[in-house]
Design a protein around this motif. Structure first.
Motif, PDB file in Angstrom:
ATOM      1  N   ALA A 176       0.810  -1.205  -0.022  1.00  0.00           N
ATOM      2  CA  ALA A 176       0.089   0.112  -0.054  1.00  0.00           C
ATOM      3  C   ALA A 176       0.777   1.151  -0.021  1.00  0.00           C
ATOM      4  O   ALA A 176       0.639   2.294  -0.776  1.00  0.00           O
ATOM      5  CB  ALA A 176      -1.038   0.000   1.268  1.00  0.00           C
ATOM      6  N   ILE A 177       2.000   1.157   0.710  1.00  0.00           N
ATOM      7  CA  ILE A 177       2.947   2.342   0.763  1.00  0.00           C
ATOM      8  C   ILE A 177       3.575   2.516  -0.493  1.00  0.00           C
ATOM      9  O   ILE A 177       3.724   3.706  -1.358  1.00  0.00           O
ATOM     10  CB  ILE A 177       3.899   2.141   2.019  1.00  0.00           C
ATOM     11  CG1 ILE A 177       3.061   2.281   3.222  1.00  0.00           C
ATOM     12  CG2 ILE A 177       5.004   3.172   1.928  1.00  0.00           C
ATOM     13  CD1 ILE A 177       4.001   1.832   4.410  1.00  0.00           C
ATOM     14  N   GLU A 178       4.054   1.392  -1.023  1.00  0.00           N
ATOM     15  CA  GLU A 178       4.571   1.372  -2.501  1.00  0.00           C
ATOM     16  C   GLU A 178       3.636   2.128  -3.547  1.00  0.00           C
ATOM     17  O   GLU A 178       3.987   2.673  -4.350  1.00  0.00           O
ATOM     18  CB  GLU A 178       4.885   0.048  -2.971  1.00  0.00           C
ATOM     19  CG  GLU A 178       6.249  -0.331  -2.275  1.00  0.00           C
ATOM     20  CD  GLU A 178       6.594  -1.933  -2.738  1.00  0.00           C
ATOM     21  OE1 GLU A 178       6.575  -1.958  -4.069  1.00  0.00           O
ATOM     22  OE2 GLU A 178       6.734  -2.799  -2.042  1.00  0.00           O
ATOM     23  N   SER A 179       2.314   1.613  -3.491  1.00  0.00           N
ATOM     24  CA  SER A 179       1.472   2.212  -4.441  1.00  0.00           C
ATOM     25  C   SER A 179       1.192   3.638  -4.202  1.00  0.00           C
ATOM     26  O   SER A 179       0.866   4.407  -5.358  1.00  0.00           O
ATOM     27  CB  SER A 179       0.093   1.612  -4.186  1.00  0.00           C
ATOM     28  OG  SER A 179      -0.624   1.762  -3.083  1.00  0.00           O
ATOM     29  N   VAL A 180       1.268   4.376  -3.140  1.00  0.00           N
ATOM     30  CA  VAL A 180       1.224   5.610  -2.818  1.00  0.00           C
ATOM     31  C   VAL A 180       2.369   6.374  -3.730  1.00  0.00           C
ATOM     32  O   VAL A 180       2.028   7.566  -4.505  1.00  0.00           O
ATOM     33  CB  VAL A 180       1.154   6.291  -1.311  1.00  0.00           C
ATOM     34  CG1 VAL A 180       1.588   7.651  -1.424  1.00  0.00           C
ATOM     35  CG2 VAL A 180       0.051   5.550  -0.637  1.00  0.00           C
ATOM     36  N   ILE A 275      -5.613  -0.286   1.305  1.00  0.00           N
ATOM     37  CA  ILE A 275      -5.903   0.492   0.026  1.00  0.00           C
ATOM     38  C   ILE A 275      -4.624   0.464  -0.881  1.00  0.00           C
ATOM     39  O   ILE A 275      -3.561   1.028  -0.616  1.00  0.00           O
ATOM     40  CB  ILE A 275      -6.236   1.818   0.276  1.00  0.00           C
ATOM     41  CG1 ILE A 275      -7.511   1.939   0.987  1.00  0.00           C
ATOM     42  CG2 ILE A 275      -6.404   2.740  -0.780  1.00  0.00           C
ATOM     43  CD1 ILE A 275      -8.755   1.576   0.100  1.00  0.00           C
ATOM     44  N   ILE A 276      -4.946   0.062  -2.039  1.00  0.00           N
ATOM     45  CA  ILE A 276      -3.914  -0.199  -2.954  1.00  0.00           C
ATOM     46  C   ILE A 276      -4.190   0.961  -4.101  1.00  0.00           C
ATOM     47  O   ILE A 276      -5.205   1.209  -4.783  1.00  0.00           O
ATOM     48  CB  ILE A 276      -3.672  -1.494  -4.024  1.00  0.00           C
ATOM     49  CG1 ILE A 276      -3.415  -2.640  -2.692  1.00  0.00           C
ATOM     50  CG2 ILE A 276      -2.394  -1.524  -4.891  1.00  0.00           C
ATOM     51  CD1 ILE A 276      -2.190  -2.361  -2.114  1.00  0.00           C
ATOM     52  N   VAL A 277      -3.251   2.139  -4.109  1.00  0.00           N
ATOM     53  CA  VAL A 277      -3.546   3.060  -5.055  1.00  0.00           C
ATOM     54  C   VAL A 277      -3.089   2.866  -6.546  1.00  0.00           C
ATOM     55  O   VAL A 277      -2.056   2.189  -6.781  1.00  0.00           O
ATOM     56  CB  VAL A 277      -2.597   4.437  -4.691  1.00  0.00           C
ATOM     57  CG1 VAL A 277      -3.015   5.833  -5.463  1.00  0.00           C
ATOM     58  CG2 VAL A 277      -3.092   4.950  -3.278  1.00  0.00           C
ATOM     59  N   LEU A 278      -4.019   3.072  -7.521  1.00  0.00           N
ATOM     60  CA  LEU A 278      -3.723   2.823  -8.800  1.00  0.00           C
ATOM     61  C   LEU A 278      -3.303   3.822  -9.716  1.00  0.00           C
ATOM     62  O   LEU A 278      -2.555   3.515 -10.692  1.00  0.00           O
ATOM     63  CB  LEU A 278      -4.813   1.942  -9.603  1.00  0.00           C
ATOM     64  CG  LEU A 278      -5.455   0.719  -8.711  1.00  0.00           C
ATOM     65  CD1 LEU A 278      -6.774   0.204  -9.302  1.00  0.00           C
ATOM     66  CD2 LEU A 278      -4.265  -0.217  -8.531  1.00  0.00           C
ATOM     67  N   LYS A 279      -3.803   5.020  -9.485  1.00  0.00           N
ATOM     68  CA  LYS A 279      -3.465   6.200 -10.095  1.00  0.00           C
ATOM     69  C   LYS A 279      -3.573   7.419  -9.347  1.00  0.00           C
ATOM     70  O   LYS A 279      -3.984   7.473  -8.315  1.00  0.00           O
ATOM     71  CB  LYS A 279      -4.529   6.191 -11.576  1.00  0.00           C
ATOM     72  CG  LYS A 279      -5.962   6.477 -10.941  1.00  0.00           C
ATOM     73  CD  LYS A 279      -6.803   6.580 -12.257  1.00  0.00           C
ATOM     74  CE  LYS A 279      -7.121   5.311 -13.075  1.00  0.00           C
ATOM     75  NZ  LYS A 279      -7.969   5.320 -13.996  1.00  0.00           N
ATOM     76  N   SER A 280      -3.194   8.655 -10.121  1.00  0.00           N
ATOM     77  CA  SER A 280      -2.962   9.799  -9.056  1.00  0.00           C
ATOM     78  C   SER A 280      -4.305  10.316  -8.768  1.00  0.00           C
ATOM     79  O   SER A 280      -5.218  10.408  -9.421  1.00  0.00           O
ATOM     80  CB  SER A 280      -2.470  10.543 -10.016  1.00  0.00           C
ATOM     81  OG  SER A 280      -2.498  12.145  -9.314  1.00  0.00           O
ATOM     82  N   CYS A 428       4.304  -1.952  -8.095  1.00  0.00           N
ATOM     83  CA  CYS A 428       5.527  -2.318  -7.091  1.00  0.00           C
ATOM     84  C   CYS A 428       6.573  -1.429  -7.610  1.00  0.00           C
ATOM     85  O   CYS A 428       7.005  -0.918  -8.686  1.00  0.00           O
ATOM     86  CB  CYS A 428       5.926  -3.860  -7.443  1.00  0.00           C
ATOM     87  SG  CYS A 428       6.550  -4.239  -8.784  1.00  0.00           S
ATOM     88  N   ILE A 429       7.394  -1.028  -6.390  1.00  0.00           N
ATOM     89  CA  ILE A 429       8.675  -0.264  -6.696  1.00  0.00           C
ATOM     90  C   ILE A 429       9.655  -1.314  -6.233  1.00  0.00           C
ATOM     91  O   ILE A 429      10.584  -1.130  -6.948  1.00  0.00           O
ATOM     92  CB  ILE A 429       8.479   0.688  -5.440  1.00  0.00           C
ATOM     93  CG1 ILE A 429       7.659   2.012  -5.726  1.00  0.00           C
ATOM     94  CG2 ILE A 429      10.043   1.288  -5.537  1.00  0.00           C
ATOM     95  CD1 ILE A 429       7.278   3.030  -5.075  1.00  0.00           C
TER      96      ILE A 429
END
Length: 438
Positions: A176-180, A275-280, A428-429
């Motif tokens: 979730a942090i990566e997705s941000v 929460i997995i962020v997908l876009k801005s 993923c980062i």
């Protein structure tokens, strides 16, 4: 001779009468006494008791002046004080109408709460204080957050809360942090957490700092965060043991309140750690998402508080915090979270001064909690594979984020070819890291 006999006869008659009166006199006296007693009893029965002016009741304790002679201060009693029963002078009533058991006149005299309740209250207060315990780090919350925002020159502000141990921050939360940062490389992320504001927390978050991302873990200063809001009064009552935390995790309910107060004080974006962020989110402002809709009316039927995007001191946040403080119930899951925001938005919709947008479920909750496990399953056959492919592209096209609903999906592993597997590859980062525990 005849006259002598007549006199003798009269003398005997008088003698008989005198003897009779003498014999009957005690009986007459007894009868007279009975008549007197009956008369007295009748008088007492129909006698009305006249009232005697009663001594005035003392003035209630909560009406005493604040300052008494000698500069002795008397604290006013709270309205929640319990009362004992005291008997006063009985009211004026006819004795002929006396009930079998006379009810006393009751007055309410403030006294301390029963001793039997004190041990339970003491345990409750200890448990609350243990949950709220923060180190001296919390005193620096305000300056740390302010300095972080000023020095980081962030384009967007994200907030998360973490109420568990640093060691329990797992792959899902790290994803979730990566997705941000994948979608917001210039974002600032504040994780409000006692456990992560530690040496262990620094180790867990170090990979992000090494990459140059701007994030900080801060021990919450609840008194500062809740100050000058309705949450302040509620929180003070909680610390004193005057709020029943209920069966639902107190940490969870504090997180529900904390996210509202953080956004009210600073403004920005709050997201749950599943929460997995997908876009801005940069084009979103003053937004809350619907979790479900009514299929007939197409209107939302329930909102959710896992994603909140609001300006500083937004009036809707004010109403959320007020509702939490006035209607808190620690025994109903969701009452102080998703159901709370749903109640308030239903009341204020259409009223002037509240400018916000309710986004459809596809924005943040494209899959309901009851079907979230389908996103973790790999293809079973060609038809299922095609469905997964289309669903994945639909989510990527329509959704800003996806809620993993950890409560329902926490024990499910990510299978090869599943929708979550594809999403992980997209956002993923640290792509070479193992995510087997997802």
């Amino acid at each position: 001779m005849f006259q002598m006999n007549k006199l003798r006869h009269r003398f005997r008659h008088i003698k008989s009468l005198v003897f009779g009166y003498v014999v009957l006199l005690p009986t007459s006296l007894v009868a007279l006494s009975l008549l007197v007693l009956l008369a007295c009893n009748g008088f007492s029965i129909f006698y009305i008791s006249l009232p005697v002016p009663a001594k005035a009741s003392p003035e209630p304790a909560n009406l005493l002046p604040d300052n008494l002679p000698g500069d002795k201060t008397v604290a006013k009693l709270a309205s929640s004080v319990m009362y004992a029963v005291k008997e006063e002078n009985p009211p004026v009533i006819l004795k002929t109408h006396l009930p079998l058991v006379q009810k006393p006149n009751l007055s309410m005299v403030p006294v301390d709460k029963p001793l039997a309740l004190r041990p339970k209250q003491a345990r409750l207060k200890r448990n609350i204080l243990r949950t709220l315990r923060s180190g001296t780090k919390a005193k620096w919350f305000s300056s740390k957050v302010t300095d972080f925002f000023q020095n980081s020159k962030c384009k967007s502000r994200f907030f998360m809360t973490w109420i568990s141990s640093a060691e329990s921050l797992g792959d899902r939360e790290l994803l979730a942090i990566e997705s941000v940062f994948k979608s917001h490389s210039k974002a600032c992320l504040v994780i409000v957490s006692n456990s992560l504001d530690s040496k262990m927390g620094s180790v867990v978050l170090k990979p992000f700092l090494d990459k140059g991302f701007q994030l900080i873990a801060v021990d919450p200063d609840f008194d500062y965060i809740f100050k000058n809001t309705h949450a302040e009064l509620w929180f003070n009552r909680l610390k004193k043991g005057n709020v029943d935390p209920g069966e639902v995790s107190l940490g969870q309910n504090l997180s529900n309140l904390l996210r509202l107060a953080l956004l009210y004080k600073y403004g920005g974006i709050y997201i749950d750690t599943d929460i997995i962020v997908l876009k801005s989110f940069n084009n979103l402002r003053n937004v809350i998402g619907a979790q479900s809709i009514n299929l007939e009316t197409k209107n939302w039927s329930r909102l959710n508080n896992a994603v909140l995007i609001f300006d500083k001191q937004h009036p809707l946040l004010y109403k959320f915090i007020q509702e939490f403080s006035l209607t808190f119930d620690g025994n109903k899951w969701g009452h102080n979270g998703p159901y709370l925001v749903s109640r308030v938005v239903a009341r204020v919709t259409g009223r002037p001064g509240f400018n916000f947008t309710v986004l459809p479920p596809s924005a943040f909750y494209p899959v309901d909690w009851s079907r979230i496990r389908s996103l973790f399953r790999g293809p079973r056959n060609e038809i299922h594979s095609k469905w997964l492919h289309n669903k994945h592209h639909q989510i990527r096209r329509q959704s800003y984020a996806v809620h993993l609903w950890n409560r329902q999906s926490g024990k499910h592993r990510v299978q090869e070819g599943s929708i979550i597997h594809h999403i992980m590859s997209d956002i993923c980062i640290f792509c070479n890291s193992s995510r087997s525990s997802l």
